[in-house]
Design a protein around this motif. Structure first.
Motif, short mmCIF file in Angstrom:
data_model
loop_
_atom_site.label_atom_id
_atom_site.label_comp_id
_atom_site.label_asym_id
_atom_site.label_seq_id
_atom_site.Cartn_x
_atom_site.Cartn_y
_atom_site.Cartn_z
N MET A 1 0.84 -1.18 0.00
CA MET A 1 0.00 0.00 0.00
C MET A 1 0.89 1.25 0.00
O MET A 1 1.81 1.36 0.79
N MET A 2 0.61 2.18 -0.88
CA MET A 2 1.40 3.40 -1.01
C MET A 2 0.88 4.48 -0.07
O MET A 2 -0.33 4.67 0.05
N MET A 8 2.77 11.01 -4.14
CA MET A 8 3.13 12.34 -4.65
C MET A 8 4.46 12.28 -5.39
O MET A 8 4.61 12.88 -6.46
N ALA A 9 5.43 11.57 -4.83
CA ALA A 9 6.73 11.43 -5.48
C ALA A 9 6.58 10.74 -6.84
O ALA A 9 7.21 11.15 -7.82
#
Length: 67
Positions: A1-2, A8-9
């Motif tokens: 999971m991010m 954003m990166a």
């Protein structure tokens, strides 16, 4: 999971680095893009070292005062 920072990166890539080097000022972004890559990377490495030292000093102060 991010997490949000990773997402954003992934979305903005190098733009964040340019944004920081420009001092978060849109008027300076073009100037940053004209600088040499080596100068930019060296400066960003320097900023990381300065930030790491400041963080370590803050942590030491917090330990001294029992926080």
């Amino acid at each position: 999971m991010m997490n949000e920072e990773t997402m954003m990166a992934d979305k903005w890539g190098w733009y964040n680095s340019i944004y920081i080097l420009a001092g978060e000022c849109i008027d300076k972004i073009e100037g940053v893009t004209k600088l040499g890559l080596r100068n930019c990377l060296t400066f960003m490495s320097y900023m990381q070292d300065v930030d790491r030292i400041k963080t370590q000093q803050q942590e030491l102060e917090m330990r001294k005062h029992g926080r």
